[in-house]
Design a protein around this motif. Structure first.
Motif, short mmCIF file in Angstrom:
data_model
loop_
_atom_site.label_atom_id
_atom_site.label_comp_id
_atom_site.label_asym_id
_atom_site.label_seq_id
_atom_site.Cartn_x
_atom_site.Cartn_y
_atom_site.Cartn_z
N GLY A 73 -38.52 8.23 33.93
CA GLY A 73 -37.90 7.96 32.64
C GLY A 73 -37.64 9.23 31.85
N GLY A 74 -38.62 10.15 31.87
CA GLY A 74 -38.46 11.41 31.14
C GLY A 74 -37.32 12.24 31.69
N ALA A 75 -37.20 12.28 33.01
CA ALA A 75 -36.11 13.05 33.63
C ALA A 75 -34.76 12.43 33.30
CB ALA A 75 -36.31 13.10 35.15
N ARG A 76 -34.69 11.11 33.25
CA ARG A 76 -33.44 10.43 32.90
C ARG A 76 -33.04 10.76 31.46
NH1 ARG A 76 -34.46 4.33 33.76
NH2 ARG A 76 -32.30 4.17 33.07
N VAL A 77 -34.01 10.83 30.58
CA VAL A 77 -33.73 11.14 29.17
C VAL A 77 -33.18 12.56 29.04
CG1 VAL A 77 -34.82 11.58 26.94
CG2 VAL A 77 -35.36 9.49 28.19
N ILE A 78 -33.85 13.50 29.71
CA ILE A 78 -33.39 14.90 29.67
C ILE A 78 -32.00 15.02 30.28
CG2 ILE A 78 -33.84 17.23 30.47
CD1 ILE A 78 -35.76 16.31 28.31
N ALA A 79 -31.77 14.32 31.40
CA ALA A 79 -30.46 14.38 32.07
C ALA A 79 -29.36 13.83 31.17
CB ALA A 79 -30.52 13.60 33.37
N LEU A 80 -29.66 12.74 30.44
CA LEU A 80 -28.66 12.14 29.56
C LEU A 80 -28.27 13.08 28.44
CD1 LEU A 80 -27.00 9.70 28.55
CD2 LEU A 80 -29.04 8.96 27.30
N GLY A 116 -26.61 -0.77 15.74
CA GLY A 116 -25.76 0.37 16.03
C GLY A 116 -25.39 0.41 17.51
N LEU A 117 -24.46 1.28 17.86
CA LEU A 117 -23.96 1.32 19.23
C LEU A 117 -25.05 1.71 20.23
CD1 LEU A 117 -20.52 3.03 18.48
CD2 LEU A 117 -20.95 0.61 18.97
N MET A 118 -25.77 2.80 19.97
CA MET A 118 -26.83 3.22 20.88
C MET A 118 -28.05 2.31 20.76
SD MET A 118 -25.49 5.60 22.58
CE MET A 118 -26.95 6.10 23.51
N TRP A 163 -31.29 -0.19 28.27
CA TRP A 163 -32.29 0.84 28.56
C TRP A 163 -33.33 0.84 27.45
CZ3 TRP A 163 -30.93 6.74 29.45
CH2 TRP A 163 -32.09 7.40 29.84
N ARG A 164 -34.42 0.14 27.67
CA ARG A 164 -35.45 -0.01 26.64
C ARG A 164 -36.13 1.31 26.30
NH1 ARG A 164 -35.48 -4.34 23.59
NH2 ARG A 164 -37.72 -4.14 23.31
#
Length: 314
Positions: free
Chosen positions: A3-10, A300-302, A310-311
């Motif tokens: 999850g952390g890697a996905r957040v950084i990648a986004l 809101g959108l996000m 994506w919780r």
């Protein structure tokens, strides 16, 4: 991928995309996106106070203007070069936000909103009163020769875009780090249940004070950068309108989401830009869009993306 890697990648991916767009966008959208990134940085600062701490300020234009005029007056009347002028703008924003926080945080709810609005209006009137130095409503232009930072001409569209990207990328990643750090988690807890956080032994006032100073300093950085990159400082940036704008951007994009301020700023900027080309009643179109978003995407959108897809989105 964790999850952390996905957040950084986004979030890193967004910065990379903005970097690439510099080379492919036509001149009109290239300039628009530079402006959007600076304004989105302002919204990022507002989101820390409103979205994550739960404090609704109606006076953030005071901090934006403090940074802008701290920088601009430093160049115009003190003969500073851009680097120390930007530092002066940041210091002005930190001092003003800290001073206002010490007073406003003694109130809560509607009273907090009114106090911040009153001080912002006082700041606006101060700019008008000292028109001999600030040029009042007319404002003043920062000349091209005064906008050269370390040999880089910030009036050049390419340099201006990269400077705006550096500012936005720094604010975005700072916000991401902050909300994932223990301090940020305490802010979210204060937003959700202040009394329970107090019972756990946390100093509520100190956390709110620091959140307001961080928020105000980021807003001042955006204000100083806006004045330097676009060569103008005016009283309109201290008006109520510029206190309402970041609130709308954050609500549209998703309060309490790191990417929400950018998405909301981008959406609102182009909604007004496109509708103004169709009708003079473009604010009516913007108002209808806001009502529809409030009805069908209240987070809101996000925020809706986080709720539905994506919780773990910060």
């Amino acid at each position: 991928m964790s999850g952390g890697a996905r957040v950084i990648a986004l979030h890193g991916g967004l910065i990379a995309l903005l970097f690439v767009l510099q080379f492919v966008l036509p001149a009109y959208h290239h300039g628009n996106l530079a402006r959007i990134m600076v304004l989105a940085s302002y919204a990022v600062g507002y989101n820390i106070l409103f979205g994550y701490t739960g404090l609704l300020s109606l006076g953030h234009a005071l901090f934006f203007a403090a940074g802008m005029y701290g920088m601009g007056l430093g160049i115009q009347h003190l003969g500073l070069t851009p680097a120390p002028a930007l530092v002066l703008g940041l210091v002005a924003g930190a001092v003003v936000s800290g001073g206002l926080a010490l007073l406003a945080l003694r109130t809560t709810g509607v009273a907090f909103m009114i106090v911040t609005l009153m001080f912002a209006q006082a700041g606006y009137l101060t700019i008008l009163y000292f028109g001999e130095y600030t040029r009042g409503d007319e404002g003043f232009v920062i000349q091209q020769a005064q906008r050269v930072l370390w040999g880089i001409d910030l009036s050049d569209p390419g340099n201006r875009y990269f400077a705006a990207l550096i500012l936005f990328g720094s604010c975005l990643m700072l916000s991401l780090w902050l909300v994932r750090a223990p301090f940020g988690k305490v802010l979210v807890a204060i937003r959700e249940n202040e009394e329970r956080v107090r019972m756990l032994g946390y100093d509520i006032f100190a956390h709110k004070l620091l959140a307001m100073i961080i928020s105000g300093t980021i807003a001042a950085a955006a204000g100083a950068s806006y004045g330097l990159l676009f060569g103008y400082a005016g009283a309109s940036f201290a008006s109520v309108q510029y206190s309402i704008f970041p609130l709308l951007w954050v609500l549209l994009g998703g309060a309490g989401t790191v990417l929400g301020p950018f998405i909301g700023t981008l959406f609102m900027f182009y909604l007004i830009d496109l509708s103004s080309g169709v009708t003079t009643a473009y604010m009516l179109i913007a108002g209808v869009a806001l009502v529809l978003l409030t009805l069908f995407a209240p987070q809101g959108l996000m925020g809706e993306l986080r709720r539905r897809v994506w919780r773990g989105l910060p």
